[in-house]
Design a protein around this motif. Structure first.
Motif, short mmCIF file in Angstrom:
data_model
loop_
_atom_site.label_atom_id
_atom_site.label_comp_id
_atom_site.label_asym_id
_atom_site.label_seq_id
_atom_site.Cartn_x
_atom_site.Cartn_y
_atom_site.Cartn_z
N ALA A 150 54.39 32.31 67.70
CA ALA A 150 53.78 31.00 67.52
C ALA A 150 52.52 30.87 68.36
CB ALA A 150 54.78 29.90 67.87
N LEU A 151 52.56 31.36 69.60
CA LEU A 151 51.39 31.26 70.47
C LEU A 151 50.21 32.05 69.93
CD1 LEU A 151 53.16 31.52 73.96
CD2 LEU A 151 52.02 29.50 73.00
N VAL A 161 48.72 30.06 66.99
CA VAL A 161 47.96 28.93 67.53
C VAL A 161 46.62 29.40 68.09
CG1 VAL A 161 47.90 27.27 69.42
CG2 VAL A 161 49.92 27.42 67.98
N GLY A 199 43.05 28.37 66.65
CA GLY A 199 42.16 27.65 67.55
C GLY A 199 40.85 28.37 67.75
N PHE A 227 47.17 20.28 65.15
CA PHE A 227 47.67 21.43 65.92
C PHE A 227 48.95 21.05 66.67
CE2 PHE A 227 44.09 23.71 64.73
CZ PHE A 227 44.03 24.95 65.33
N GLY A 269 51.79 21.04 64.27
CA GLY A 269 52.12 22.43 63.94
C GLY A 269 52.84 23.14 65.07
N GLY A 270 52.38 22.89 66.31
CA GLY A 270 53.02 23.53 67.46
C GLY A 270 54.45 23.05 67.65
N CYS A 328 56.56 24.73 64.82
CA CYS A 328 56.81 26.15 65.08
C CYS A 328 57.76 26.35 66.26
CB CYS A 328 55.48 26.86 65.36
SG CYS A 328 54.43 27.06 63.93
N VAL A 366 54.65 25.83 73.84
CA VAL A 366 53.94 26.09 72.58
C VAL A 366 53.22 24.83 72.11
CG1 VAL A 366 54.24 26.58 70.12
CG2 VAL A 366 55.39 28.00 71.82
N GLN A 400 50.15 24.13 74.34
CA GLN A 400 49.07 25.07 74.07
C GLN A 400 48.40 24.75 72.74
OE1 GLN A 400 47.94 26.66 76.53
NE2 GLN A 400 48.76 28.72 76.61
N ALA A 401 49.18 24.29 71.76
CA ALA A 401 48.63 23.98 70.45
C ALA A 401 47.64 22.82 70.52
CB ALA A 401 49.76 23.65 69.46
N TYR A 409 44.08 23.72 72.21
CA TYR A 409 43.08 24.62 71.64
C TYR A 409 41.89 23.91 70.98
CZ TYR A 409 44.41 29.40 72.53
OH TYR A 409 44.61 30.60 73.16
#
Length: 433
Positions: free
Chosen positions: A262-263, A266, A270, A296, A299-300, A303, A337, A340-341, A344
């Motif tokens: 996943a990361l 992303v 990004g 995002f 989505g993060g 996921c 996750v 981080q999403a 980005y």
């Protein structure tokens, strides 16, 4: 990336079943060493992306050629330095002290030297990646990564099939696979900007007759961040290796492999936004990253939740019950996750000189916060404490200040655009004489 992730999971299963938990722990420790060295290009990748994405003619732009020449010179020097440091650490016997109990005393130092040596010597070839990103061909660069996972799987499967005593050296395969990916990317990049890359290569060894361009205005703040981020985020394995045992490190490696899929998705999505925002700045267009950040984030969360739900079952299937994933570890990885999403899109908006400079202070501040929390929480929570510390640092010192900066910058640019429109309107209404 999904296929690569699945192949990576099969590779982990082979290592666990044929070489044991100790070999898997060392594999994860060594194979991810480059994640501690994203600063290896000294921030020059940011300069290349901006130069290519803002160029009006990528096939004949002299400024872009000089920028790539400067990038290659930096990458050659940095790569040689990294390879030399790897050899020095081996000769001085410092690898065990650096990487902790997760490193095998016999094969570990030599495997680490081989891997990092390959990484350093092939570093100049990685110039193709920022060129492709600048061209808006991030998908091509991502597709090229599909080579690394099957190569690694084939190498591990070969060692397992012939019962080779190579458990301590399996981490070398990902380094070779990554070098193949870089070679493919630089070939595609050379075709995409032909004949620019060839001209740049021919100028590398002649700095006096072919000077480069000033790059530190963008490269320096990027470099500081690229040094600070891995220290703050990517040292989790090393801290676990020192503060926990091999089983804890193996548990972290397995969970990180699941959520790493996943990361990576992303990060790739990004990164594709970088040239979009760079071109918008060059054209004087205002593009807000706030709506993409919301997408995002959703989505993060999706996921992370899906992988968290599947992780216990996948962990048991792959490890044969040898590695049991803690619920807290899975939850904190899912939170990481999501954070981080959302980071980005706003981070890709902040890739001009002022934005990169702003990112320096909060990113550097992450080091004591993330490491301090990890040192406190790992003895209490085990491997999940390291992820919790990283997640808290990202949310507090990246997502929050970046979002505030973006809102302020958008407001400033909109006001400037409105003022410019008023000036134009006034000028048009002035009587002609």
């Amino acid at each position: 990336m999904g296929i690569s992730g699945a192949l990576g999971i099969i590779t982990s299963s082979l290592i666990l079943s044929h070489f044991g938990v100790g070999a898997f722990a060392q594999y994860g420790l060594l194979a991810t060493l480059p994640s501690l060295l994203p600063f290896a290009d000294l921030g020059i990748g940011a300069v290349v992306i901006n130069a290519v994405s803002q160029s009006r003619d990528v096939h004949n732009d002299e400024l872009m050629t000089r920028t790539i020449t400067s990038a290659l010179r930096v990458l050659v020097m940095s790569g040689l330095a990294i390879a030399g440091i790897a050899v020095a650490l081996l000769l001085l016997g410092w690898w065990p002290a650096l990487l902790g109990e997760g490193l095998s005393g016999g094969s570990g130092p030599l495997a680490a030297t081989f891997g990092l040596g390959i990484f350093g010597l092939t570093l100049p070839v990685t110039v193709g990646i920022p060129i492709l990103v600048g061209l808006g061909r991030t998908a091509t660069q991502v597709a090229a990564q599909a080579l690394a996972a099957p190569f690694t799987l084939a190498g591990v499967a070969l060692c397992a099939s012939f019962a080779l005593p190579a458990g301590g050296y399996l981490a070398v395969f990902p380094y070779i696979g990554t070098s193949l990916v870089s070679a493919v990317c630089v070939y595609l990049a050379a075709r995409g900007i032909r004949p620019q890359l060839g001209k740049a290569v021919s100028r590398v060894a002649r700095p006096r007759s072919n000077p480069g361009v000033p790059v530190m205005g963008i490269a320096l703040p990027m470099l500081i961040q690229m040094i600070a981020l891995p220290v703050a985020i990517q040292t989790d394995r090393i801290l676990i290796s020192h503060l926990a045992d091999a089983e804890g490190l193996a548990e972290y490696n397995l969970a990180a492999q699941f959520f790493g899929i996943a990361l990576q998705v992303v990060a790739a999505a990004g990164l594709a936004l970088w040239p979009i925002f760079a071109r918008a700045r060059s054209d004087g267009t205002i593009r807000s990253p706030l709506a993409p950040a919301g997408v995002f984030l959703l989505g993060g969360i999706a996921c992370g939740t899906l992988i968290a739900a599947l992780s216990p079952w996948l962990g048991d299937l792959i490890s044969g019950g040898r590695v049991v994933l803690d619920v807290g570890l899975v939850i904190w990885f899912a939170i990481f996750v999501a954070l981080q999403a959302v980071k980005y899109p706003i981070g890709m908006y902040m890739t001009d000189r002022s934005g990169l400079r702003f990112q320096v202070i909060p990113t550097v501040a992450m080091i004591p916060v993330s490491i301090g929390l990890s040192l406190w929480l790992i003895p209490l929570w085990g491997p999940s404490g390291a992820v919790a510390g990283s997640a808290f640092a990202v949310g507090l010192l990246q997502v929050l200040p970046y979002a505030l900066y973006v809102r302020r910058d958008l407001r400033r640019r909109l006001q400037a655009a409105a003022a410019a429109a008023v000036d134009v309107d006034v000028d048009e209404q002035e009587p002609q004489h």
